[in-house]
Design a protein around this motif. Structure first.
Motif, PDB file in Angstrom:
ATOM      1  N   MET A  35      -3.817  26.895  58.740  1.00  0.00           N
ATOM      2  CA  MET A  35      -4.292  26.017  57.924  1.00  0.00           C
ATOM      3  C   MET A  35      -4.128  24.614  58.678  1.00  0.00           C
ATOM      4  O   MET A  35      -2.865  24.393  59.039  1.00  0.00           O
ATOM      5  N   THR A  86      -9.458  26.317  57.801  1.00  0.00           N
ATOM      6  CA  THR A  86      -8.458  27.219  57.930  1.00  0.00           C
ATOM      7  C   THR A  86      -9.213  28.449  58.550  1.00  0.00           C
ATOM      8  O   THR A  86     -10.461  28.562  58.812  1.00  0.00           O
ATOM      9  N   THR A 122      -8.807  32.512  59.745  1.00  0.00           N
ATOM     10  CA  THR A 122      -7.845  33.740  59.097  1.00  0.00           C
ATOM     11  C   THR A 122      -8.521  34.821  60.119  1.00  0.00           C
ATOM     12  O   THR A 122      -9.558  34.982  60.642  1.00  0.00           O
TER      13      THR A 122
END
Lengths: 120, 552, 362
Positions: free
Chosen positions: B167, B178, B180
């Protein structure tokens, strides 16, 4: 290859009133500042100069930065009350000075002063 | 033997006093795996092992298995299977078998715990160093923040965890960019509009203050938005701040699945070192991005504009920046279009002496001053005088040379007023290939108290071009012999071949010849600008068939 | 035309050729209006915009190259046609807009490459296919390109080059791009007709033309560059420094060849300034191509250059015979460099044989 030749500036005095700076090499972005470094040093060391000759016989190349250096030299020389003389101008440099209309300005007589009348 | 009731075999007799007191444990077993004897050290090490019992029932599994393998191998020889290896309690042992003629085997057990631990530590250390080196190399390559974030999560899922989230600190609107990755899956970008306070330690990590250690979270209390989509039950999850250089870099969240082992102490160390490297790379990328966007904003106004056809006149320009300098150098040009169809447009092309930021600042000043002086463009000399006054300063002798051109369509032709301020005169290419220098001269700008200049007035017929250029073209140093200037003579000759060409083609031709002339040599800024009177649609002669560049 | 029996079959290829012919005539005459009419007409007739760019504008541009080589068009016509094609491409882009739906691609020419049109065509084709394209234009210095890549992190960068002597520069550019983690697709005549130099210089991909490049990029992301490679790993033979020596002494080599040729060919004493310059430029080309062959370690590059030069000279009625003594003179100068010597020997033998062959067949 295109970085230009090194520039050497040699200072000499002829009598009390006249200085001579011999310039050999390229007056360009990479080197031209050398003129003013040498000039400032020597103008300070020789008060009372009335004329400073720049011998340009061996100026191989001069670009706009080189011209700026000559204009700065002019300021320094006028600043101590002396007159700038450009000696042995080669055709290339003459052309640049004419194109930019700086020749007359650079070598114009200083405001007449008593000292100057006794010069040379 | 000290315990004669156990002396049941011939081999036992070989356990004499010297062997019994030997510092290394020794166990003798027959081919069926029944223990025949063991010395004092072995009794201490393996209290369960008794003479007459089987190794399988009483000895560590690895020893019993090695023995069985050895016994099953009919090949004669001292120790065909080599040493066995295993643990007893917290000690690592190497079992060296010695086979006897009657099929019994004596196992000498040597403690190699220290060597083994050292070797394993070394291996772990090497793997860790290799991983961190890989991390550094991968992260150092890019100064792009998104790319750094992608690299970080990808490497984390390969080496540390099953899923990783980076983040970044909140951007515009308080939302968190963000990235991921779930092991083996695609990298997913997102912008989260969430309350970081919901996760202990996360808000601090994202602000970069106050400093917080890595923090383990209770998998049950993790908010939904922190669970990677498509990821099963979370086993363990840790939030690690990414340290930056004075600017916060964000937070790294490492997740392991429910089945996976928790992080060992060792792995936590590696994770922290990893976070340090990722954080440094990301903050470097962030700083680069900030710098670059500031520069970009400042430069947007300084870069030469794209020019094109205006009010029935063709304009084309090309600019090639010096390689060693910054993107903006001392050359500049502008085309200010006429407000009315039949009025004059003003074209400026010039060159500020020097390079880099100082030159760029002066360039900007000249361009904005001239812009402000546009209403006075009727009188070029007056414009130059005012500009000169604005530029005069006491601390250096920087100056500019430039050409002003007022341009208007006049019937089929184009009317020009040209004024040079210390700049090489524009060249005019006539329809028949003659090249003329525009008769204008003037003082350079910004260095002397007075300026003077003469203005040239001329007309371009259809297909004729007026070329303005900076000395980067004529002073291009190179050619086949490496040390010649391109020069005005070659420029004149090149333009002689450009009669009737559209403006773009003329500037392309001139830039091409200058580039060829330079070869690999270094060069100053080069700018060319062509003003061309469009040819009528019925004029088709384009100079005829020239002989090209090879003439003999 | 209305009578079906007299109608000639007009397949898609033929109609494309019709538009290309119309564009060719307009471009070579510098007639922007007719040129724009030709391509907009093709679009209006329902021709796929990509085909208009590649099979009409691209075809004309290829013809410009061929006609120039054959000395059938003037320098002015060559540049005029290119300028008109540029404007026409702009008109197509203006007419056909595609909403970006794919990743971001940077398109740039190698520094020193002024042939911008192939890169421009690729940029437009990629735009048509829905990519977000940053077209950086001709002569992009590597630092500017790298700065752009750091700023924008595109999926890939497409590098265009047509001048083989720019391959060393292209290599530096490709290496710099890859170091930022952005994969490179290379294209253009400089990288060889089979793309061998693209692979040699470390590019992730190569495409023979804009369509193939767009296909490759549309297929899926290029592999990310390996981080550990360095430029020298691609070309271990550079360790012998021959490339460096030849490049550094190029002007002296050209001077030595020129002086030597004057002794061998008395006719040169009567050359005009311009002829002298052209001869010196030809000699410089020889040295530059030799240097590039030494850089890539590929002898064919030099041989190919000699054959091409001979054709160009022949088209301009300049005897190519001076090339052989020129190669001998250069061989003299470089006798201490084994790789250069072997290359020149081989090329000279092959080239002399081909000259004899031409004469016999003529």
């Amino acid at each position: 290859m295109t970085a230009g030749q090194r520039l050497t500036c040699t200072w000499a005095v002829a009598g009390r009133r006249t200085g001579r700076l011999t310039i050999v090499g390229d007056l360009d972005y990479d080197h031209a500042d050398e003129i003013n470094r040498v000039l400032v040093e020597n103008l300070g060391a020789h008060p009372g100069l009335r004329a400073v000759h720049l011998d340009c016989a061996e100026v191989a190349f001069c670009d706009s930065y080189g011209l700026a250096a000559l204009l700065m030299a002019h300021r320094h020389i006028r600043g101590v009350g002396a007159r700038l003389h450009l000696d042995n101008l080669q055709p290339g440099l003459t052309r640049l000075l004419e194109l930019t209309r700086t020749l007359e300005y650079l070598t114009a007589e200083a405001a007449p002063s008593r000292a100057e009348k006794f010069d040379t | 033997m000290t315990e004669p009731e156990h002396a049941t075999s011939a081999a036992v007799l070989e356990i004499d006093a010297r062997i019994d007191t030997a510092p290394y444990p020794a166990v003798v077993a027959d081919a069926a795996g029944i223990v025949q004897a063991l010395n004092r050290a072995a009794r201490t090490l393996l209290p369960d092992v008794r003479v007459g019992e089987t190794l399988t029932a009483t000895a560590p599994g690895w020893l019993a298995e090695s023995h069985a393998t050895l016994a099953a191998d009919p090949t004669p020889g001292p120790s065909p299977g080599g040493a066995a290896q295993g643990w007893v309690d917290r000690r690592s042992l190497e079992g060296h078998p010695v086979r006897h003629d009657d099929g019994t085997v004596t196992w000498w057990l040597v403690d190699d715990t220290d060597t083994r631990l050292a070797r394993e530590a070394l291996r772990t250390e090497q793997a860790r160093t290799a991983f961190l080196t890989e991390v550094s190399t991968a992260l150092l390559g890019s100064l792009n923040l998104q790319r750094c974030m992608e690299t970080t999560v990808t490497l984390a899922t390969v080496n540390l965890c099953d899923a990783a989230i980076v983040m970044a600190p909140a951007g515009r609107g308080g939302r968190y960019p963000t990235v991921t990755a779930v092991r083996g899956g695609e990298v997913v970008h997102d912008v989260l509009d969430v309350d970081a306070e919901e996760v202990p330690g996360l808000a601090e990590a994202l602000q970069g203050f106050p400093p917080v250690p890595s923090r383990w979270l209770d998998p049950m209390s993790v908010p939904e938005w922190l669970r990677p989509t498509g990821f099963g039950e979370v086993g363990s999850i840790v939030v690690t701040p990414l340290p930056g250089h004075g600017v916060p870099a964000g937070a790294l969240i490492l997740v392991r699945g429910a089945g996976a082992a928790e992080f060992s102490e060792e792995e936590e160390v590696v994770a922290r070192l990893f976070a340090t490297r990722a954080g440094v790379a990301m903050s470097a990328a962030r700083m680069y991005d900030q710098q670059a966007s500031i520069t970009e904003t400042l430069m947007r106004d300084l870069l030469p504009p794209t020019v094109h056809q205006l009010s029935g006149v063709e304009f084309a320009a090309r600019y090639r920046a010096a390689q060693d300098g910054d993107r903006i150098g001392g050359d500049f040009y502008d085309v200010h279009p006429a407000s009315e169809e039949d009025e004059e447009s003003l074209v400026v092309l010039g060159d500020v002496c020097g390079k880099g930021l100082d030159a760029a600042v002066l360039t900007g000043k000249i361009r904005s001053t001239l812009h402000a002086l546009l209403p006075l463009a009727d009188d070029h000399l007056r414009m130059l005088r005012l500009l000169n006054g604005a530029l005069l300063n006491t601390h250096d002798a920087r100056f500019a040379t430039l050409v002003l051109a007022s341009v208007a369509r006049d019937g089929a032709g184009v009317r020009l007023r040209l004024t040079c301020g210390g700049h090489p005169a524009p060249l005019v290419v006539r329809a028949d290939g003659r090249v003329e220098e525009a008769p204008t001269r003037g003082t350079l700008i910004g260095a002397m108290p007075d300026v003077g200049a003469t203005t040239a007035e001329l007309t371009l017929g259809p297909g004729e071009t007026c070329l303005m250029y900076t000395d980067g073209i004529t002073e291009a140093k190179g050619g086949p012999f490496g040390d010649e200037l391109f020069g005005e003579h070659r420029l004149h000759r090149a333009l002689g071949e450009c009669a009737g060409m559209p403006a773009e083609a003329v500037v392309e031709r001139v830039q091409m010849l200058a580039s060829q002339w330079l070869g690999r040599g270094a060069h100053d800024d080069m700018a060319v600008l062509a003003i061309t009177a469009p040819r009528g649609q019925h004029l088709t002669a384009v100079g005829g068939h020239g002989r090209g560049r090879y003439t003999a | 035309m209305t009578d079906p029996t007299t109608r000639t079959p007009t397949g898609p290829e033929e109609s494309l050729r019709k538009y290309a012919d119309a564009l060719w005539s307009a471009a070579i005459a510098g007639d922007e209006y007719a040129a724009t009419d030709a391509v907009l007409g093709a679009l209006d007739a329902g021709v796929d915009p990509e085909a208009v760019l590649l099979d009409v504008v691209g075809a004309v541009q290829r013809k410009v190259g061929r006609e120039w080589a054959a000395n059938r068009i003037s320098v002015a016509q060559e540049h005029t046609a290119t300028a008109i094609d540029e404007r026409v491409i702009g008109a197509v882009g203006h007419r056909v807009r595609t909403r970006p739906s794919r990743g971001r691609i940077a398109v740039a020419c190698v520094d020193g490459e002024w042939h911008a049109l192939p890169a421009r065509l690729l940029a437009e084709v990629l735009r048509l296919r829905g990519f977000r394209v940053d077209y950086l234009g001709a002569q992009v210095p590597a630092p500017h390109l790298v700065e752009h890549l750091h700023r924008t992190a595109p999926e890939a960068v497409a590098i265009s080059g047509s001048i083989a002597t720019r391959l060393p520069t292209a290599h530096a550019t490709i290496t710099a791009c890859r170091a930022t983690g952005v994969p490179v697709i290379a294209g253009g005549a400089a990288f060889g007709s089979d793309g061998r130099y693209a692979r040699l210089l470390g590019a992730e991909a190569w495409a023979p033309d804009a369509r193939a490049a767009a296909d490759r990029l549309a297929e899926g992301p290029l592999p990310r560059p390996e981080n550990s490679t360095q430029a020298i790993d691609d070309l271990p033979h550079l360790a012998d420094q021959e490339y460096t020596m030849v490049t550094r002494t190029a002007p002296q080599l050209v001077k030595a060849m020129y002086t030597g040729l004057e002794l061998k060919l008395p006719v040169m004493a009567r050359y005009s300034d311009q002829q002298r310059q052209h001869t010196a430029e030809d000699l410089d080309h020889i040295v530059q191509f030799l240097a590039t062959s030494l850089y890539t370690g590929d002898d064919d590059l030099f041989g190919h250059f000699l054959r091409w030069t001979a054709e160009i000279l022949e088209a301009r009625s300049v005897p190519a015979a001076f090339l052989v003594p020129a190669l001998e003179l250069l061989g003299e100068e470089l006798r201490d460099f084994p790789r250069a010597t072997a290359l020149l020997e081989g090329a000279r033998a092959q080239f002399s044989a081909s000259l004899v062959g031409t004469k016999e067949s003529a």
